[in-house]
Design a protein around this motif. Structure first.
Motif, short mmCIF file in Angstrom:
data_model
loop_
_atom_site.label_atom_id
_atom_site.label_comp_id
_atom_site.label_asym_id
_atom_site.label_seq_id
_atom_site.Cartn_x
_atom_site.Cartn_y
_atom_site.Cartn_z
N THR A 57 62.65 46.30 55.25
CA THR A 57 61.99 46.94 54.31
C THR A 57 62.43 46.92 52.79
O THR A 57 61.83 46.80 51.77
CB THR A 57 61.76 48.46 54.74
OG1 THR A 57 61.18 48.32 56.00
CG2 THR A 57 60.88 49.08 53.76
N ALA A 58 63.80 47.13 52.77
CA ALA A 58 64.35 47.20 51.37
C ALA A 58 64.10 45.59 50.70
O ALA A 58 64.12 45.54 49.42
CB ALA A 58 65.63 47.59 51.36
N ALA A 59 64.36 44.71 51.55
CA ALA A 59 64.39 43.27 50.90
C ALA A 59 63.06 42.99 50.45
O ALA A 59 62.76 42.36 49.38
CB ALA A 59 64.60 42.09 52.05
N ARG A 60 61.81 43.50 51.21
CA ARG A 60 60.55 43.22 50.72
C ARG A 60 60.25 44.12 49.60
O ARG A 60 59.52 43.67 48.48
CB ARG A 60 59.66 43.72 51.85
CG ARG A 60 59.69 42.58 52.88
CD ARG A 60 58.90 43.31 54.20
NE ARG A 60 58.72 42.06 55.04
CZ ARG A 60 58.15 42.28 56.48
NH1 ARG A 60 58.02 43.62 56.75
NH2 ARG A 60 58.06 41.37 57.33
N ARG A 61 60.82 45.14 49.33
CA ARG A 61 60.66 46.05 48.05
C ARG A 61 61.12 45.29 46.60
O ARG A 61 60.66 45.31 45.69
CB ARG A 61 61.10 47.57 48.40
CG ARG A 61 60.37 48.14 49.20
CD ARG A 61 60.60 49.59 49.48
NE ARG A 61 60.05 50.64 50.39
CZ ARG A 61 60.54 51.60 50.86
NH1 ARG A 61 61.56 52.38 50.27
NH2 ARG A 61 59.68 52.34 51.87
N ASP A 62 62.37 44.94 47.02
CA ASP A 62 62.93 44.01 46.03
C ASP A 62 62.59 42.80 45.73
O ASP A 62 63.01 41.84 44.61
CB ASP A 62 64.50 43.97 46.31
CG ASP A 62 65.06 45.56 46.14
OD1 ASP A 62 64.73 46.14 45.31
OD2 ASP A 62 66.06 45.89 47.02
N ARG A 63 61.63 42.21 46.53
CA ARG A 63 60.99 40.76 46.35
C ARG A 63 62.21 39.67 46.33
O ARG A 63 62.23 38.84 45.65
CB ARG A 63 60.03 40.98 45.27
CG ARG A 63 59.02 41.87 44.93
CD ARG A 63 58.03 41.77 43.85
NE ARG A 63 57.54 40.42 43.70
CZ ARG A 63 57.94 39.78 42.68
NH1 ARG A 63 58.69 39.86 41.95
NH2 ARG A 63 57.22 38.51 42.51
N ILE A 64 63.07 39.86 47.25
CA ILE A 64 64.24 39.01 47.35
C ILE A 64 63.61 37.71 47.67
O ILE A 64 64.14 36.69 47.04
CB ILE A 64 65.09 39.49 48.14
CG1 ILE A 64 65.87 41.07 47.79
CG2 ILE A 64 66.06 38.42 48.59
CD1 ILE A 64 67.02 41.33 48.63
N LEU A 65 62.55 37.57 48.57
CA LEU A 65 62.14 36.29 49.08
C LEU A 65 61.66 35.57 47.84
O LEU A 65 61.77 34.30 47.56
CB LEU A 65 61.23 36.65 50.20
CG LEU A 65 60.66 35.20 50.92
CD1 LEU A 65 61.86 34.59 51.48
CD2 LEU A 65 59.64 35.55 51.95
#
Length: 279
Positions: free
Chosen positions: A171-179
């Motif tokens: 969830t945190a990775a998606r919020r930071d748009r890491i991908l």
């Protein structure tokens, strides 16, 4: 051990010396940063010189020294030390790299992958409905969740904003748009099983997470071997978190969670300065 001025009755304050396991390069960097800031805001006077202020703040961050204890040993108020600490934390946090710039810098140096992981920073247990999201059911304690990226050697390159402890890694990775940032920089990432499902391209995943067993499906020997290889490749990110947590103020945060993001990013900068000195 020395005595300071007497208080009421027969009680006296005792002051002791303690070693601060940091390099002079870190102290010089922080002192110069404060001097430039004081010059920019045209501050003519402080109770102590910038070098002494830097030592006090580093002691608070590294040893988690109580503000009142540091105040008594330096004949200043705890409020003043709190103000100095917050001031230097904000100055350091402003030096922390942005995610897109950090990834592009790794790509320019010829890097191919980064290591990603999430962790829980313990906090004091606070009562009230507003603090319930900070409870992590996985760790069974209150804390703040952060994600960090390191290079292949374990050097921290970026840290996320502080989020409630119940936040999941993916969830945190998606919020930071890491991908999206990884694709823009042309990099891949190695992650643990908490990031399964982050990569949306099964044929050419940007984030490699390994295989997860279920009650209905056991892992094949080849999948177990792949997980072992991935775990060995992710060792440096654990070392990066270990260096970050050497700052004992993170042992159990007593600061306002709203200010935690600036603290984490300030410690990222200091950790990298120390790592550069060691190398």
């Amino acid at each position: 051990m020395t005595k300071t001025k007497e208080h009421a009755g027969d009680t006296v304050s005792l002051v002791y010396q303690c070693r601060l396991p940091l390099s002079t390069h870190t102290l010089t960097y922080l002192s110069d940063l404060l001097r430039r800031h004081l010059k920019a805001i045209r501050s003519r006077w402080r109770a102590l010189p910038p070098g002494r202020i830097a030592v006090i703040v580093l002691a608070v961050l590294r040893h988690d020294q109580r503000l009142a204890d540091m105040a008594g040993g330096n004949d200043i108020s705890a409020t003043t030390i709190r103000r100095w600490r917050d001031e230097l934390i904000h100055l350091l946090a402003a030096k922390a790299p942005r995610l897109d710039r950090a990834l592009k810098k790794i790509a320019r140096r010829g890097g191919e992958v980064v290591l990603i992981d999430g962790t829980l920073i313990p906090t004091q247990r606070r009562t009230g409905k507003a603090n319930r999201p900070n409870y992590s059911g996985k760790h069974r304690r209150h804390g703040l969740h952060v994600i960090a990226l390191t290079d292949e050697r374990g050097r921290l390159v970026w840290i996320s904003a502080a989020r409630p402890g119940r936040t999941h890694d993916i969830t945190a990775a998606r919020r930071d748009r890491i991908l999206a940032h990884l694709r823009a920089a042309g990099l891949g990432a190695l992650a643990d099983l908490g990031f399964i499902g982050l990569a949306d391209d099964g044929d050419d995943p940007v984030v490699v997470t390994g295989f997860k067993a279920t009650r209905a499906r056991r892992l094949a020997p080849a999948e177990k071997e792949a997980n072992r290889v991935l775990a060995a490749g992710r060792v440096p990110v654990e070392r990066g978190f270990a260096h970050l947590k050497n700052w004992r103020i993170l042992t159990k945060l007593r600061t306002d969670p709203a200010r935690a993001t600036h603290l984490f990013r300030a410690l990222l900068v200091l950790t990298n300065i120390e790592a550069t000195t060691d190398n």
